[in-house]
Design a protein around this motif. Structure first.
Motif, PDB file in Angstrom:
ATOM      1  N   GLY A 126       0.850  -1.282  -0.007  1.00  0.00           N
ATOM      2  CA  GLY A 126      -0.116  -0.158  -0.042  1.00  0.00           C
ATOM      3  C   GLY A 126       0.824   1.176  -0.190  1.00  0.00           C
ATOM      4  O   GLY A 126       2.097   1.255   0.660  1.00  0.00           O
ATOM      5  N   GLU A 130      -3.430   5.502   5.041  1.00  0.00           N
ATOM      6  CA  GLU A 130      -5.244   5.227   5.009  1.00  0.00           C
ATOM      7  C   GLU A 130      -5.331   3.534   4.609  1.00  0.00           C
ATOM      8  O   GLU A 130      -6.083   2.873   5.026  1.00  0.00           O
ATOM      9  CB  GLU A 130      -5.924   6.063   4.055  1.00  0.00           C
ATOM     10  CG  GLU A 130      -5.964   7.402   4.660  1.00  0.00           C
ATOM     11  CD  GLU A 130      -4.842   8.399   3.784  1.00  0.00           C
ATOM     12  OE1 GLU A 130      -3.472   8.294   4.052  1.00  0.00           O
ATOM     13  OE2 GLU A 130      -5.092   8.813   2.747  1.00  0.00           O
ATOM     14  N   ASP A 131      -4.425   3.259   3.658  1.00  0.00           N
ATOM     15  CA  ASP A 131      -4.656   1.787   2.994  1.00  0.00           C
ATOM     16  C   ASP A 131      -4.104   0.926   3.971  1.00  0.00           C
ATOM     17  O   ASP A 131      -4.941  -0.232   4.276  1.00  0.00           O
ATOM     18  CB  ASP A 131      -3.707   1.786   1.915  1.00  0.00           C
ATOM     19  CG  ASP A 131      -4.011   2.729   0.637  1.00  0.00           C
ATOM     20  OD1 ASP A 131      -5.171   3.084   0.445  1.00  0.00           O
ATOM     21  OD2 ASP A 131      -3.133   3.342   0.012  1.00  0.00           O
ATOM     22  N   VAL A 133      -4.296   1.193   7.415  1.00  0.00           N
ATOM     23  CA  VAL A 133      -5.338   1.017   8.303  1.00  0.00           C
ATOM     24  C   VAL A 133      -6.622   0.220   7.683  1.00  0.00           C
ATOM     25  O   VAL A 133      -7.264  -0.639   8.470  1.00  0.00           O
ATOM     26  CB  VAL A 133      -5.892   2.557   8.749  1.00  0.00           C
ATOM     27  CG1 VAL A 133      -7.425   2.529   9.343  1.00  0.00           C
ATOM     28  CG2 VAL A 133      -5.240   3.359   9.607  1.00  0.00           C
ATOM     29  N   ASP A 134      -6.872   0.613   6.364  1.00  0.00           N
ATOM     30  CA  ASP A 134      -7.941  -0.034   5.805  1.00  0.00           C
ATOM     31  C   ASP A 134      -7.657  -1.774   5.639  1.00  0.00           C
ATOM     32  O   ASP A 134      -8.477  -2.601   5.978  1.00  0.00           O
ATOM     33  CB  ASP A 134      -8.370   0.175   4.412  1.00  0.00           C
ATOM     34  CG  ASP A 134      -9.014   1.310   4.367  1.00  0.00           C
ATOM     35  OD1 ASP A 134      -9.674   1.729   5.517  1.00  0.00           O
ATOM     36  OD2 ASP A 134      -9.238   1.987   3.092  1.00  0.00           O
ATOM     37  N   TYR A 135      -6.426  -1.900   5.531  1.00  0.00           N
ATOM     38  CA  TYR A 135      -5.955  -3.349   5.311  1.00  0.00           C
ATOM     39  C   TYR A 135      -6.308  -4.107   6.881  1.00  0.00           C
ATOM     40  O   TYR A 135      -6.955  -5.142   6.842  1.00  0.00           O
ATOM     41  CB  TYR A 135      -4.512  -3.495   5.028  1.00  0.00           C
ATOM     42  CG  TYR A 135      -3.982  -4.951   5.341  1.00  0.00           C
ATOM     43  CD1 TYR A 135      -3.713  -5.867   4.208  1.00  0.00           C
ATOM     44  CD2 TYR A 135      -3.376  -5.285   6.331  1.00  0.00           C
ATOM     45  CE1 TYR A 135      -3.587  -7.182   4.164  1.00  0.00           C
ATOM     46  CE2 TYR A 135      -3.109  -6.904   6.555  1.00  0.00           C
ATOM     47  CZ  TYR A 135      -3.334  -7.661   5.432  1.00  0.00           C
ATOM     48  OH  TYR A 135      -2.888  -8.982   5.729  1.00  0.00           O
ATOM     49  N   ARG A 137      -8.164  -3.118   9.159  1.00  0.00           N
ATOM     50  CA  ARG A 137      -9.598  -3.346   9.510  1.00  0.00           C
ATOM     51  C   ARG A 137     -10.418  -4.195   8.713  1.00  0.00           C
ATOM     52  O   ARG A 137     -11.211  -5.030   9.199  1.00  0.00           O
ATOM     53  CB  ARG A 137     -10.234  -1.725   9.347  1.00  0.00           C
ATOM     54  CG  ARG A 137      -9.953  -1.024  10.508  1.00  0.00           C
ATOM     55  CD  ARG A 137     -10.678   0.354  10.410  1.00  0.00           C
ATOM     56  NE  ARG A 137     -12.221   0.340  10.367  1.00  0.00           N
ATOM     57  CZ  ARG A 137     -12.923   1.423  10.332  1.00  0.00           C
ATOM     58  NH1 ARG A 137     -12.624   2.589  10.233  1.00  0.00           N
ATOM     59  NH2 ARG A 137     -14.275   1.130  10.248  1.00  0.00           N
ATOM     60  N   TRP A 138      -9.941  -4.396   7.498  1.00  0.00           N
ATOM     61  CA  TRP A 138     -10.480  -5.448   6.694  1.00  0.00           C
ATOM     62  C   TRP A 138     -10.070  -6.946   7.285  1.00  0.00           C
ATOM     63  O   TRP A 138     -10.965  -7.681   7.444  1.00  0.00           O
ATOM     64  CB  TRP A 138      -9.543  -5.442   5.379  1.00  0.00           C
ATOM     65  CG  TRP A 138      -9.899  -6.722   4.409  1.00  0.00           C
ATOM     66  CD1 TRP A 138     -11.075  -7.178   4.007  1.00  0.00           C
ATOM     67  CD2 TRP A 138      -8.878  -7.243   3.504  1.00  0.00           C
ATOM     68  NE1 TRP A 138     -10.779  -7.950   2.999  1.00  0.00           N
ATOM     69  CE2 TRP A 138      -9.585  -8.360   2.926  1.00  0.00           C
ATOM     70  CE3 TRP A 138      -7.563  -7.346   3.330  1.00  0.00           C
ATOM     71  CZ2 TRP A 138      -9.031  -9.369   2.003  1.00  0.00           C
ATOM     72  CZ3 TRP A 138      -6.850  -8.065   2.619  1.00  0.00           C
ATOM     73  CH2 TRP A 138      -7.640  -8.983   1.973  1.00  0.00           C
ATOM     74  N   THR A 141     -12.549  -7.252  10.423  1.00  0.00           N
ATOM     75  CA  THR A 141     -13.840  -7.454   9.945  1.00  0.00           C
ATOM     76  C   THR A 141     -13.978  -9.080   9.566  1.00  0.00           C
ATOM     77  O   THR A 141     -15.070  -9.713   9.996  1.00  0.00           O
ATOM     78  CB  THR A 141     -14.287  -6.621   9.005  1.00  0.00           C
ATOM     79  OG1 THR A 141     -14.120  -5.274   9.190  1.00  0.00           O
ATOM     80  CG2 THR A 141     -15.657  -6.738   8.411  1.00  0.00           C
ATOM     81  N   LYS A 236     -13.297  -0.802  14.711  1.00  0.00           N
ATOM     82  CA  LYS A 236     -13.501   0.217  13.777  1.00  0.00           C
ATOM     83  C   LYS A 236     -12.645   1.351  13.859  1.00  0.00           C
ATOM     84  O   LYS A 236     -11.469   1.140  13.791  1.00  0.00           O
ATOM     85  CB  LYS A 236     -15.107   0.620  14.225  1.00  0.00           C
ATOM     86  CG  LYS A 236     -16.084  -0.753  14.025  1.00  0.00           C
ATOM     87  CD  LYS A 236     -17.551  -0.422  14.011  1.00  0.00           C
ATOM     88  CE  LYS A 236     -18.352  -1.541  13.791  1.00  0.00           C
ATOM     89  NZ  LYS A 236     -19.629  -1.167  14.092  1.00  0.00           N
ATOM     90  N   GLY A 240      -8.408   1.897  13.799  1.00  0.00           N
ATOM     91  CA  GLY A 240      -7.924   2.699  12.857  1.00  0.00           C
ATOM     92  C   GLY A 240      -6.923   3.471  13.528  1.00  0.00           C
ATOM     93  O   GLY A 240      -5.464   3.670  13.052  1.00  0.00           O
ATOM     94  N   GLU A 244      -2.769   3.739  13.394  1.00  0.00           N
ATOM     95  CA  GLU A 244      -1.990   4.993  13.035  1.00  0.00           C
ATOM     96  C   GLU A 244      -0.866   5.346  13.988  1.00  0.00           C
ATOM     97  O   GLU A 244       0.184   5.486  13.685  1.00  0.00           O
ATOM     98  CB  GLU A 244      -3.217   6.195  13.043  1.00  0.00           C
ATOM     99  CG  GLU A 244      -3.897   6.156  11.542  1.00  0.00           C
ATOM    100  CD  GLU A 244      -4.824   7.239  11.747  1.00  0.00           C
ATOM    101  OE1 GLU A 244      -5.003   7.887  12.618  1.00  0.00           O
ATOM    102  OE2 GLU A 244      -5.776   7.252  10.865  1.00  0.00           O
TER     103      GLU A 244
END
Ligand SMILES: Nc1nc2c(ncn2[C@@H]2O[C@H](COP(=O)(O)OP(=O)(O)OP(=O)(O)O)[C@@H](O)[C@H]2O)c(=O)[nH]1
Ligand SMILES: [Mg+2]
Length: 259
Positions: A126, A130-131, A133-135, A137-138, A141, A236, A240, A244
Motif C-alpha cells: 500500500g 489510510e490503506d 488502516v483499511d488493510y 480493519r479488513w 472484519t 472500527k 484505525g 495509525e
C-alpha cells in the motif's frame, strides 16, 4: 561455450530473483496455515481453541521480532506482519521475504505445537497510511465474520445437525439471524472472548529502565522497547487510530544493525 556465458544463461533462468518490494511502500506479509481445516479438526476445540491461538501468537511474535516488523496481527490461522517503510532486510527481495517468512512461521509453530505444519506467505503493498488502516480493519472484519459463522456452524453441529444441514441453515442468512440463532442456544455473541471476535495484536512499547552508572555513581534511566500482546483490541475507528499510532513509531535502528 565459455564458462561465463554458461553462468549468465543459467542465472537468467532465475527470473524472479530481482523482484523487490517497491521502495518506501508499506508492506504487510500475510502468513496463512496450509490445510489447517484438516490439521485443526481432530486436535483442537471448535470453533475456537485458546491453546491453538497461543501457538499462533507465539509464531506471530517470533515473526515480528525476526522480521523487525512494527505490528503483528493474528486471527484464525493467519498472521499479518506490518513492515516499516524503511524495511531493508534481504535487500527487500520478494523471494527471500516469502520463503523465509513461510519457513520461519512453519518452524515456529511446529516447535510450539510439536507437530509439523506449513504456512504460505504473500505480500500486500500500500502507498498510504489510510490503506494500511483499511488493510487491518479488513482483516479484523474478517475475524468477526468468521467468528460469528464458526460459532453458529459448530453450535448447530453440536446440536446434532449434519454438515449439509448446518451449512444450508446458515446459507445467505443475515448477521441478525445468526445472533438470534446463538441466542436461542443460550450464547450471547457479545460475551464471546474478544480475541475470538477481534483477533490479537502484538507490537512494541517503550519503557524506562533504571540502571546504575558505576562511573558517576548515579542511577540512570534508559529507554528500552519490549513486546506487548493485546488480546483486547479496539475496533472500527478506534482500531484505525491504534494502527495509525503504531505506524508513527520508527523501526528500531539498533535491531536493524544486528540483523
Ligand atoms: N478447531 C479449530 N480450528 C481453527 C481454529 N482457528 C482456526 N481454525 C481453522 O483453520 C481453518 C482456516 O481456514 P482456511 O485458511 O481458509 O483453510 P485451510 O484449510 O487452512 O486452507 P488453505 O489456507 O487454503 O490451505 C478453518 O477451517 C478454521 O476452522 C481454532 O481455534 N480451533
Ligand atoms: Mg489456512
Amino acid at each position: 561455450m565459455k564458462t561465463s556465458d554458461f553462468e549468465k544463461r543459467m542465472r537468467a533462468g532465475e527470473c524472479f530473483h530481482n523482484l523487490r518490494m517497491l521502495p518506501a511502500a508499506w508492506v504487510v506479509l500475510r502468513l496463512d496455515g496450509h490445510g489447517f481445516t484438516r490439521f485443526t479438526s481432530k486436535r483442537f476445540e471448535k470453533p475456537f481453541d485458546a491453546t491453538f491461538h497461543e501457538y499462533m501468537i507465539q509464531t506471530a511474535q517470533n515473526l515480528l521480532e525476526r522480521f523487525q516488523g512494527l505490528y503483528a496481527y493474528t486471527e484464525s490461522d493467519e498472521i499479518s506482519i506490518l513492515l516499516p517503510r524503511s524495511w531493508d532486510l534481504f535487500d527487500r527481495e520478494l523471494e527471500k521475504a516469502f520463503s523465509l517468512s513461510a519457513a520461519f512461521a512453519s518452524s515456529s509453530f511446529t516447535i510450539a505445537c510439536g507437530e509439523a505444519v506449513q504456512f504460505d506467505s504473500r505480500a500486500w503493498v500500500g502507498a498510504r497510511e489510510e490503506d494500511v488502516v483499511d488493510y487491518f480493519r479488513w482483516r479484523q472484519t474478517d475475524a468477526t465474520r468468521c467468528a460469528l459463522n464458526g460459532w453458529c456452524y459448530w453450535t448447530l453441529r453440536k446440536a446434532g445437525k449434519s454438515v449439509g444441514q448446518a451449512t444450508s441453515d446458515l446459507h445467505g442468512k443475515s448477521v441478525a439471524f445468526k445472533n438470534e440463532l446463538l441466542h436461542q442456544h443460550g450464547i450471547n455473541f457479545n460475551d464471546v472472548p474478544l480475541w475470538q471476535r477481534r483477533g490479537t495484536g502484538i507490537h512494541w512499547e517503550r519503557y524506562e529502565k533504571e540502571g546504575y552508572d558505576p562511573v558517576r555513581g548515579v542511577v540512570v534511566k534508559a529507554s528500552r522497547r519490549r513486546i506487548k500482546i493485546d488480546r483486547e483490541l479496539p475496533m472500527k475507528l478506534d482500531y484505525g487510530q491504534f494502527i495509525e499510532r503504531i505506524m508513527a513509531q520508527p523501526g528500531d535502528p539498533e535491531a536493524r544493525k544486528s540483523a
